[in-house]
Scaffold this active site. Structure first.
Site, short mmCIF file in Angstrom:
data_model
loop_
_atom_site.label_atom_id
_atom_site.label_comp_id
_atom_site.label_asym_id
_atom_site.label_seq_id
_atom_site.Cartn_x
_atom_site.Cartn_y
_atom_site.Cartn_z
N ASP A 61 0.87 -1.18 0.00
CA ASP A 61 0.00 0.00 0.00
C ASP A 61 0.91 1.22 0.00
OD1 ASP A 61 -3.21 0.57 1.10
OD2 ASP A 61 -1.76 2.22 1.07
N ASN A 69 -10.72 7.81 6.56
CA ASN A 69 -10.56 6.35 6.47
C ASN A 69 -11.15 5.62 7.68
OD1 ASN A 69 -7.13 6.66 5.26
ND2 ASN A 69 -9.03 6.68 4.07
N GLN A 71 -13.86 5.47 9.40
CA GLN A 71 -15.20 4.90 9.52
C GLN A 71 -15.27 3.48 8.95
OE1 GLN A 71 -15.86 4.55 5.91
NE2 GLN A 71 -17.83 5.62 5.92
N ASP A 129 -8.99 0.10 -5.08
CA ASP A 129 -10.20 0.67 -5.69
C ASP A 129 -9.88 1.29 -7.05
OD1 ASP A 129 -8.78 2.87 -4.97
OD2 ASP A 129 -10.35 3.82 -3.80
N ASN A 130 -8.94 0.71 -7.76
CA ASN A 130 -8.42 1.34 -8.97
C ASN A 130 -8.26 0.27 -10.07
OD1 ASN A 130 -6.16 1.86 -10.76
ND2 ASN A 130 -5.67 3.64 -9.52
N CYS A 175 -10.55 -11.19 -18.13
CA CYS A 175 -11.67 -11.81 -18.87
C CYS A 175 -13.00 -11.20 -18.40
CB CYS A 175 -11.74 -13.31 -18.62
SG CYS A 175 -10.41 -14.29 -19.28
N CYS A 189 -14.24 5.60 -3.48
CA CYS A 189 -15.13 5.86 -2.33
C CYS A 189 -15.45 7.34 -2.20
CB CYS A 189 -14.47 5.37 -1.05
SG CYS A 189 -14.28 3.58 -0.99
ZN LIG Z 1 -8.23 -13.66 -19.06
#
Ligand SMILES: [Zn+2]
Length: 254
Positions: A61, A69, A71, A129-130, A175, A189
């Protein structure tokens, strides 16, 4: 390998489950999990996997703890504000169980760094989250033949799926989402809002599924459910599961 008495005592309540047992506990103790994203999903994932006796973590990270953050990111408190999440998560882990080995990285996950950071892991868990990060991580997992557990949450919907795209008959994360999201972040968020308990439910379920993956071939709980997307609906509330098809034209695993 046999577990020493203090470890048998610590994990007694899950070793007694026939679906896990002594063989399952030994497998968990020998497992190395790379966890990317130490936020609202990563917090309960780390807590419950450490609680289950995973022997080794790599925590990845590049962010620091901020007031907004708290909450949902349950491993941090007010005294952690401004500190790197990886340092505070590592400190939490050391306090919780000194027998767990931990390494940290602040590298941003791209095509090259992901491959380097994830090598040697038995399972990669992505709670970021990316989309750009998630796709880079997925591609690196396919290339390194490492299973990937992907967990995401937005508003009142959570998604959790285990991927083994390196296997000929199994899809990868790419996929599922295609190449369309390569450009940059789609949802965060900050834009969409998030209830802490919803992130916690999703992360806790992700920890369950991670244990299933790690116990494949070791205990009867070990059904990884490859390529099945579990959708958690916080509004109804309820869960449903859909099967993700392997894309023969996938640029990563096809
Ligand atoms: Zn694949």
């Amino acid at each position: 390998m046999a577990l020493p008495p203090d470890r048998l005592d610590r994990f007694a309540r899950q070793i007694i489950l026939p679906e896990i047992g002594g063989a399952g506990q030994v497998a968990l103790a020998g497992a190395h999990v790379a966890l990317i994203g130490l936020g609202g999903i990563g917090s309960p994932v780390l807590q419950y996997l450490a609680g289950a006796g995973i022997g080794r973590f790599t925590l990845i990270d590049d962010d620091s703890v901020s007031a907004s953050n708290l909450q949902r990111q349950t491993i941090y408190g007010a005294s952690d504000l401004g500190a790197p999440k990886r340092a505070k998560a590592s400190a939490w882990l050391r306090d919780f169980d000194r027998a767990i080995e931990v390494a940290t990285s602040g590298a941003r996950m791209d095509e090259t760094s992901a491959g380097q950071a994830l090598g040697g892991a038995d399972l990669v868990i992505d709670g970021t989250d990316n989309f750009a990060t998630r796709l880079a991580v997925s591609d690196a997992c396919v290339a390194a033949r490492i299973p990937l557990l992907s967990a995401a949450v937005a508003r009142f919907q959570g998604q959790v799926a285990a991927f083994a795209g390196h296997r000929a008959d199994q899809p990868c994360y790419r996929c599922y989402v295609g190449d369309a999201f390569d450009a940059e972040d789609c949802d965060t968020c900050a834009e969409n809002g998030i209830l802490g308990a919803m992130a916690g439910w999703t992360g806790t379920f992700a920890a369950m599924q991670a244990i299933r993956v790690l116990l494949e071939d070791h205990a009867s709980f070990g059904d990884p459910q490859w390529g099945r997307l579990h959708i958690l609906d916080g509004m109804t509330p309820g869960m449903k599961t859909i099967r993700i098809a392997k894309d023969p034209a996938c640029s990563a695993c096809g």
